[in-house]
Design a protein around this motif. Structure first.
Motif, PDB file in Angstrom:
ATOM      1  N   PRO A 179     -31.142 -13.341 -61.533  1.00 43.65           N
ATOM      2  CA  PRO A 179     -31.311 -13.075 -62.959  1.00 43.65           C
ATOM      3  C   PRO A 179     -30.263 -12.061 -63.406  1.00 43.65           C
ATOM      4  O   PRO A 179     -30.067 -11.036 -62.757  1.00 43.65           O
ATOM      5  N   GLY A 180     -29.581 -12.357 -64.499  1.00 39.33           N
ATOM      6  CA  GLY A 180     -28.574 -11.421 -64.979  1.00 39.33           C
ATOM      7  C   GLY A 180     -27.672 -12.043 -66.004  1.00 39.33           C
ATOM      8  O   GLY A 180     -27.779 -13.226 -66.328  1.00 39.33           O
ATOM      9  N   GLY A 181     -26.769 -11.236 -66.518  1.00 44.18           N
ATOM     10  CA  GLY A 181     -25.834 -11.723 -67.513  1.00 44.18           C
ATOM     11  C   GLY A 181     -24.940 -10.609 -68.019  1.00 44.18           C
ATOM     12  O   GLY A 181     -24.954  -9.492 -67.495  1.00 44.18           O
ATOM     13  N   GLY A 182     -24.210 -10.925 -69.046  1.00 42.29           N
ATOM     14  CA  GLY A 182     -23.221 -10.008 -69.588  1.00 42.29           C
ATOM     15  C   GLY A 182     -23.821  -8.774 -70.234  1.00 42.29           C
ATOM     16  O   GLY A 182     -24.866  -8.841 -70.877  1.00 42.29           O
ATOM     17  N   VAL A 183     -23.133  -7.667 -70.039  1.00 46.60           N
ATOM     18  CA  VAL A 183     -23.530  -6.410 -70.669  1.00 46.60           C
ATOM     19  C   VAL A 183     -23.052  -6.451 -72.123  1.00 46.60           C
ATOM     20  O   VAL A 183     -21.897  -6.756 -72.392  1.00 46.60           O
ATOM     21  N   GLN A 184     -23.951  -6.171 -73.042  1.00 44.39           N
ATOM     22  CA  GLN A 184     -23.620  -6.201 -74.466  1.00 44.39           C
ATOM     23  C   GLN A 184     -23.104  -4.843 -74.927  1.00 44.39           C
ATOM     24  O   GLN A 184     -23.419  -3.805 -74.336  1.00 44.39           O
ATOM     25  N   SER A 216      -5.469  -8.256 -69.151  1.00 44.44           N
ATOM     26  CA  SER A 216      -6.483  -9.039 -68.435  1.00 44.44           C
ATOM     27  C   SER A 216      -7.857  -8.578 -68.875  1.00 44.44           C
ATOM     28  O   SER A 216      -8.054  -7.434 -69.275  1.00 44.44           O
ATOM     29  N   HIS A 217      -8.791  -9.476 -68.802  1.00 42.62           N
ATOM     30  CA  HIS A 217     -10.161  -9.174 -69.195  1.00 42.62           C
ATOM     31  C   HIS A 217     -11.084  -9.431 -68.007  1.00 42.62           C
ATOM     32  O   HIS A 217     -10.986 -10.472 -67.360  1.00 42.62           O
ATOM     33  N   ILE A 218     -11.962  -8.503 -67.751  1.00 46.60           N
ATOM     34  CA  ILE A 218     -12.974  -8.681 -66.717  1.00 46.60           C
ATOM     35  C   ILE A 218     -14.332  -8.616 -67.390  1.00 46.60           C
ATOM     36  O   ILE A 218     -14.660  -7.626 -68.046  1.00 46.60           O
ATOM     37  N   ARG A 219     -15.111  -9.652 -67.237  1.00 48.58           N
ATOM     38  CA  ARG A 219     -16.464  -9.688 -67.790  1.00 48.58           C
ATOM     39  C   ARG A 219     -17.373  -8.873 -66.879  1.00 48.58           C
ATOM     40  O   ARG A 219     -17.374  -9.060 -65.666  1.00 48.58           O
ATOM     41  N   VAL A 220     -18.141  -7.972 -67.454  1.00 47.43           N
ATOM     42  CA  VAL A 220     -19.082  -7.164 -66.683  1.00 47.43           C
ATOM     43  C   VAL A 220     -20.463  -7.795 -66.811  1.00 47.43           C
ATOM     44  O   VAL A 220     -20.952  -8.021 -67.916  1.00 47.43           O
ATOM     45  N   ARG A 221     -21.062  -8.079 -65.662  1.00 45.72           N
ATOM     46  CA  ARG A 221     -22.399  -8.667 -65.622  1.00 45.72           C
ATOM     47  C   ARG A 221     -23.331  -7.707 -64.892  1.00 45.72           C
ATOM     48  O   ARG A 221     -22.924  -7.027 -63.953  1.00 45.72           O
ATOM     49  N   ALA A 222     -24.576  -7.680 -65.323  1.00 42.99           N
ATOM     50  CA  ALA A 222     -25.604  -6.857 -64.681  1.00 42.99           C
ATOM     51  C   ALA A 222     -26.670  -7.806 -64.156  1.00 42.99           C
ATOM     52  O   ALA A 222     -27.187  -8.634 -64.904  1.00 42.99           O
ATOM     53  N   CYS A 223     -26.983  -7.701 -62.865  1.00 39.90           N
ATOM     54  CA  CYS A 223     -27.896  -8.644 -62.228  1.00 39.90           C
ATOM     55  C   CYS A 223     -29.010  -7.906 -61.481  1.00 39.90           C
ATOM     56  O   CYS A 223     -28.841  -6.768 -61.050  1.00 39.90           O
ATOM     57  N   ALA A 224     -30.124  -8.613 -61.309  1.00 40.16           N
ATOM     58  CA  ALA A 224     -31.289  -8.054 -60.632  1.00 40.16           C
ATOM     59  C   ALA A 224     -31.494  -8.724 -59.285  1.00 40.16           C
ATOM     60  O   ALA A 224     -31.446  -9.951 -59.176  1.00 40.16           O
ATOM     61  N   LEU A 225     -31.738  -7.919 -58.284  1.00 39.07           N
ATOM     62  CA  LEU A 225     -32.121  -8.394 -56.962  1.00 39.07           C
ATOM     63  C   LEU A 225     -33.575  -7.981 -56.767  1.00 39.07           C
ATOM     64  O   LEU A 225     -33.870  -6.802 -56.568  1.00 39.07           O
ATOM     65  N   ILE A 226     -34.473  -8.958 -56.904  1.00 36.66           N
ATOM     66  CA  ILE A 226     -35.906  -8.694 -56.831  1.00 36.66           C
ATOM     67  C   ILE A 226     -36.428  -9.361 -55.571  1.00 36.66           C
ATOM     68  O   ILE A 226     -36.407 -10.590 -55.453  1.00 36.66           O
ATOM     69  N   ILE A 227     -36.891  -8.547 -54.634  1.00 39.17           N
ATOM     70  CA  ILE A 227     -37.367  -9.040 -53.340  1.00 39.17           C
ATOM     71  C   ILE A 227     -38.835  -8.667 -53.196  1.00 39.17           C
ATOM     72  O   ILE A 227     -39.206  -7.505 -53.369  1.00 39.17           O
ATOM     73  N   GLU A 228     -39.658  -9.676 -52.897  1.00 42.51           N
ATOM     74  CA  GLU A 228     -41.087  -9.464 -52.643  1.00 42.51           C
ATOM     75  C   GLU A 228     -41.559 -10.453 -51.583  1.00 42.51           C
ATOM     76  O   GLU A 228     -41.170 -11.630 -51.617  1.00 42.51           O
ATOM     77  N   ASN A 229     -42.406  -9.994 -50.691  1.00 46.26           N
ATOM     78  CA  ASN A 229     -43.053 -10.874 -49.714  1.00 46.26           C
ATOM     79  C   ASN A 229     -42.066 -11.822 -49.029  1.00 46.26           C
ATOM     80  O   ASN A 229     -42.297 -13.019 -48.938  1.00 46.26           O
ATOM     81  N   ASP A 230     -40.957 -11.284 -48.565  1.00 48.79           N
ATOM     82  CA  ASP A 230     -39.930 -12.039 -47.857  1.00 48.79           C
ATOM     83  C   ASP A 230     -39.324 -13.166 -48.694  1.00 48.79           C
ATOM     84  O   ASP A 230     -38.909 -14.197 -48.177  1.00 48.79           O
ATOM     85  N   SER A 231     -39.297 -12.967 -50.030  1.00 50.46           N
ATOM     86  CA  SER A 231     -38.696 -13.929 -50.957  1.00 50.46           C
ATOM     87  C   SER A 231     -37.839 -13.182 -51.969  1.00 50.46           C
ATOM     88  O   SER A 231     -38.039 -11.997 -52.218  1.00 50.46           O
ATOM     89  N   VAL A 232     -36.899 -13.915 -52.555  1.00 54.74           N
ATOM     90  CA  VAL A 232     -36.038 -13.358 -53.604  1.00 54.74           C
ATOM     91  C   VAL A 232     -36.241 -14.199 -54.860  1.00 54.74           C
ATOM     92  O   VAL A 232     -36.375 -15.421 -54.790  1.00 54.74           O
ATOM     93  N   LEU A 233     -36.282 -13.534 -56.018  1.00 53.25           N
ATOM     94  CA  LEU A 233     -36.471 -14.229 -57.283  1.00 53.25           C
ATOM     95  C   LEU A 233     -35.120 -14.747 -57.782  1.00 53.25           C
ATOM     96  O   LEU A 233     -34.170 -13.979 -57.935  1.00 53.25           O
ATOM     97  N   LEU A 234     -35.060 -16.064 -58.027  1.00 53.88           N
ATOM     98  CA  LEU A 234     -33.835 -16.691 -58.497  1.00 53.88           C
ATOM     99  C   LEU A 234     -34.108 -17.510 -59.754  1.00 53.88           C
ATOM    100  O   LEU A 234     -35.218 -18.006 -59.953  1.00 53.88           O
ATOM    101  N   VAL A 235     -33.078 -17.657 -60.557  1.00 51.61           N
ATOM    102  CA  VAL A 235     -33.139 -18.479 -61.758  1.00 51.61           C
ATOM    103  C   VAL A 235     -32.523 -19.829 -61.402  1.00 51.61           C
ATOM    104  O   VAL A 235     -31.438 -19.897 -60.813  1.00 51.61           O
ATOM    105  N   GLU A 236     -33.236 -20.898 -61.750  1.00 52.36           N
ATOM    106  CA  GLU A 236     -32.815 -22.257 -61.405  1.00 52.36           C
ATOM    107  C   GLU A 236     -32.083 -22.910 -62.581  1.00 52.36           C
ATOM    108  O   GLU A 236     -32.534 -22.809 -63.723  1.00 52.36           O
TER     109      GLU A 236
END
Length: 159
Positions: free
Chosen positions: A35-40, A3-23
Motif C-alpha cells: 500500500p502506498g503512493g505519491g507524496v502530495q 531530472s525528476h524523481i517521484r517520491v512514494r511513501a509505502c506501508a509494510l504491514i506484517i501480522e501473523n506471518d503475513s504481509v498486507l498487499l494491494v492486488e
C-alpha cells in the motif's frame, strides 16, 4: 538536463506471518504492491503513508520506523517499470485495532483487492517492485536495510 524523481511513501504491514498487499489486475496480469503512493504537496511522508493506506486498504495505521528505501532508475533497469525515476520510502506500520483491510469504495485504477499474503506464499505472487527478499529479510532481522536499488536486486547485491 533536469531530472525528476517521484517520491512514494509505502506501508509494510506484517501480522501473523503475513504481509498486507494491494492486488491489481491490468495489462501485466495479476500483481501486488505494498500500500502506498505519491507524496502530495504540503504533506509529510508519514502523512502520505497514512493517507495512502486509508485510500487503498480502508484502514488506519500507526507509522513506525523506516524499514528501507527503494530506488528505481529507468535507465539502469531497462525501463522495467516505465520511464519515471522513483524513490520509495517504505515504513513499517501497525494496523490500529478494529480496522479490517478491505477494498476502498473508490479504488485506484485496476485495483481489485487487498490481501494478507503469508510469507510462505510470497514467492508465488508477482510483486512490484520485486522486493520479496528484502521484505522477508526485514521481517526476520527487524533492522533498517538502507537503500535497495532496483538495478542491483537481480545481481545479488541489494542486501
Amino acid at each position: 538536463m533536469v531530472s525528476h524523481i517521484r517520491v512514494r511513501a509505502c506501508a509494510l504491514i506484517i501480522e501473523n506471518d503475513s504481509v498486507l498487499l494491494v492486488e491489481f489486475r491490468d495489462d501485466n496480469g495479476l500483481h501486488y504492491n505494498l500500500p502506498g503512493g505519491g507524496v502530495q504537496l504540503g504533506e509529510t511522508v508519514r502523512e502520505a503513508v497514512s493517507r495512502e493506506v486509508m485510500e487503498e486498504a480502508s484502514i488506519e495505521v500507526d507509522v513506525l520506523e523506516l524499514a528501507f528505501v527503494y530506488e528505481y532508475n529507468p535507465h539502469l533497469s531497462a525501463r522495467k517499470y516505465g520511464d519515471t525515476a522513483s524513490l520509495q520510502l517504505i515504513f513499517e506500520c501497525s494496523r490500529r485495532e478494529g480496522n479490517l483491510p478491505k477494498l476502498a469504495e473508490a479504488p485506484d485504477t485496476n485495483q481489485t483487492g487487498v490481501k494478507w499474503i503469508r510469507f510462505n506464499d510470497l514467492k508465488n505472487v508477482i510483486l512490484y517492485p520485486e522486493i520479496k527478499d528484502e521484505i522477508t529479510l526485514y521481517k526476520e532481522k527487524k533492522k533498517v536495510l538502507g537503500l535497495i536499488e532496483e538495478h542491483r536486486i537481480n545481481n545479488g547485491n541489494s542486501v
